[in-house]
Each structure stands twice: as C-alpha cells, then as structure tokens.
Design a protein around this motif. Structure first.
Motif, PDB file in Angstrom:
ATOM      1  N   GLU A 168      49.025 -16.279  92.490  1.00 26.08           N
ATOM      2  CA  GLU A 168      48.842 -15.048  93.262  1.00 26.08           C
ATOM      3  C   GLU A 168      49.638 -15.086  94.566  1.00 26.08           C
ATOM      4  O   GLU A 168      50.210 -14.076  94.976  1.00 26.08           O
ATOM      5  CB  GLU A 168      47.354 -14.828  93.578  1.00 26.08           C
ATOM      6  CG  GLU A 168      46.549 -14.303  92.416  1.00 26.08           C
ATOM      7  CD  GLU A 168      46.908 -12.882  92.010  1.00 26.08           C
ATOM      8  OE1 GLU A 168      47.381 -12.087  92.856  1.00 26.08           O
ATOM      9  OE2 GLU A 168      46.736 -12.560  90.826  1.00 26.08           O
ATOM     10  N   GLU A 169      49.669 -16.246  95.221  1.00 24.95           N
ATOM     11  CA  GLU A 169      50.436 -16.368  96.469  1.00 24.95           C
ATOM     12  C   GLU A 169      51.929 -16.193  96.215  1.00 24.95           C
ATOM     13  O   GLU A 169      52.621 -15.529  96.988  1.00 24.95           O
ATOM     14  CB  GLU A 169      50.165 -17.729  97.117  1.00 24.95           C
ATOM     15  CG  GLU A 169      48.780 -17.856  97.708  1.00 24.95           C
ATOM     16  CD  GLU A 169      48.439 -19.276  98.140  1.00 24.95           C
ATOM     17  OE1 GLU A 169      49.240 -20.204  97.890  1.00 24.95           O
ATOM     18  OE2 GLU A 169      47.353 -19.457  98.720  1.00 24.95           O
ATOM     19  N   VAL A 170      52.412 -16.781  95.125  1.00 24.97           N
ATOM     20  CA  VAL A 170      53.830 -16.642  94.775  1.00 24.97           C
ATOM     21  C   VAL A 170      54.141 -15.186  94.474  1.00 24.97           C
ATOM     22  O   VAL A 170      55.171 -14.656  94.902  1.00 24.97           O
ATOM     23  CB  VAL A 170      54.181 -17.558  93.570  1.00 24.97           C
ATOM     24  CG1 VAL A 170      55.547 -17.240  93.012  1.00 24.97           C
ATOM     25  CG2 VAL A 170      54.093 -19.022  93.969  1.00 24.97           C
ATOM     26  N   LEU A 171      53.239 -14.505  93.766  1.00 28.73           N
ATOM     27  CA  LEU A 171      53.422 -13.085  93.455  1.00 28.73           C
ATOM     28  C   LEU A 171      53.461 -12.254  94.731  1.00 28.73           C
ATOM     29  O   LEU A 171      54.338 -11.397  94.888  1.00 28.73           O
ATOM     30  CB  LEU A 171      52.313 -12.576  92.532  1.00 28.73           C
ATOM     31  CG  LEU A 171      52.311 -11.071  92.281  1.00 28.73           C
ATOM     32  CD1 LEU A 171      53.552 -10.661  91.496  1.00 28.73           C
ATOM     33  CD2 LEU A 171      51.048 -10.643  91.570  1.00 28.73           C
ATOM     34  N   ALA A 172      52.532 -12.501  95.638  1.00 28.97           N
ATOM     35  CA  ALA A 172      52.484 -11.722  96.881  1.00 28.97           C
ATOM     36  C   ALA A 172      53.778 -11.895  97.679  1.00 28.97           C
ATOM     37  O   ALA A 172      54.323 -10.921  98.214  1.00 28.97           O
ATOM     38  CB  ALA A 172      51.281 -12.146  97.720  1.00 28.97           C
TER      39      ALA A 172
END
Length: 181
Positions: A168-172
């Motif tokens: 999720e952090e990489v996506l954000a």
C-alpha cells in the motif's frame, strides 16, 4: 521466528519486488529507463533484452536516448520498441533512438493510477496465496503442538499484514508520482 515464517517472508518480499518492477514500467509523465525493461528484440535469430544490446540514458527528464552498441541493431531495436505499445513513437537518428515522453493528460494519469491500483491488488492476491500455502503446510505438519501452530499462524499473519502495508505504501508513493503535474 519459525522456519515457515522466514521462508514465507522471503517469498512475500520477492512478490513485492516483482510488484515494484511492474510499477516502474508504468508511465508517470517522466522518462524512465525501466520503461524498456522486458522489451526484447531480434538479435541474429535470438531474442535479447534491449538493455543487453544498448546503453540507455536520460539527457532530459522527458527524454530517453537509446544507443545500440552495434549500429546494425538500430532498426531492430526501434521496431521492438514500437511493437511494445508504450504509447511513445521512437525517433530513429543516425546512431541512436530518441524517445520523447509526452506530457500526460489528467484522464490518462487517472487511468495509469487505476492500473497501479490493479497491480497492487494482484500483489495482495499473491501475498494471500502465499499465506494460504503456508497455512496448509502448517496444518499438514504433525510434528508441532497445537499451541505452537497457533503461534506460527500469528507470526504468519503479522508478516502478511506487514507485506500488505508495504504494498500500500509503494502504491501511494507511485500514485502520488503519477498524479503530480
């Protein structure tokens, strides 16, 4: 940490690295040599990656300059890039190929952000599949007590939660990069 958990964490890490590699191929309005990753061209009857046949540089933020090591490969490399459907037409020059990345419209940025979200969902599915496989292995292992199995299950779930959070952090971060004008 149990051997199952260590092995599971390693597989999840590989899944996240593959996800990051797929995200790097997405356009974000800036030139990125990773856009060419995985594109193969014909090299004397064999298929080879462009990175093995050419040097790739970024003379400007929206431009890639691809110089084949051998001048004879110029046309095959350009054809492979054109066939890859990157949405960018390669411009063949005397001894190099220039790719100018056009600025993205808001609509295209939103579509690319959706693609990134889909890749994140695929990564999460992969992580869940890894969890399922290891829970099945754990249930089939009769050498452990039930209490120990429960502790290992908790460790596995913590690793899954950690991997999902990283995804999720990489996506954000990627969506922020894509949607920035």
């Amino acid at each position: 940490m149990d051997a199952y958990t260590v092995e599971l964490a390693s597989k999840m890490e590989k899944s996240i690295e593959a996800y990051k590699g797929q995200l790097a191929k997405l356009r974000s309005g800036r030139a990125n040599p990773a856009m060419l990753k995985g594109i193969q061209c014909d090299y004397y009857g064999d298929k080879m990656d462009i990175a093995d046949l050419c040097s790739v540089s970024m003379p400007e933020p929206r431009q890639l300059l691809i110089k084949p090591y051998s001048r004879e490969d110029l046309k095959t490399v350009a054809a492979a890039i054109a066939a890859a459907n990157l949405g960018i037409n390669p411009q063949v020059e005397a001894d190099a190929i220039r790719m100018i990345v056009p600025p993205l419209t808001t609509e295209i940025r939103q579509q690319i952000a959706k693609q990134a979200k889909g890749l994140c969902d695929d990564c999460k599915v992969s992580i869940r599949n890894i969890r399922r496989d290891y829970l099945d292995l754990l249930k089939a292992d009769d050498s452990m007590s039930d209490d120990y199995k429960e502790r290992v299950e908790d460790e596995i779930q913590k690793e899954v939660d950690k991997a999902n959070k990283i995804a999720e952090e990489v996506l954000a971060e990627k969506q922020k990069e894509i949607l920035a004008i």
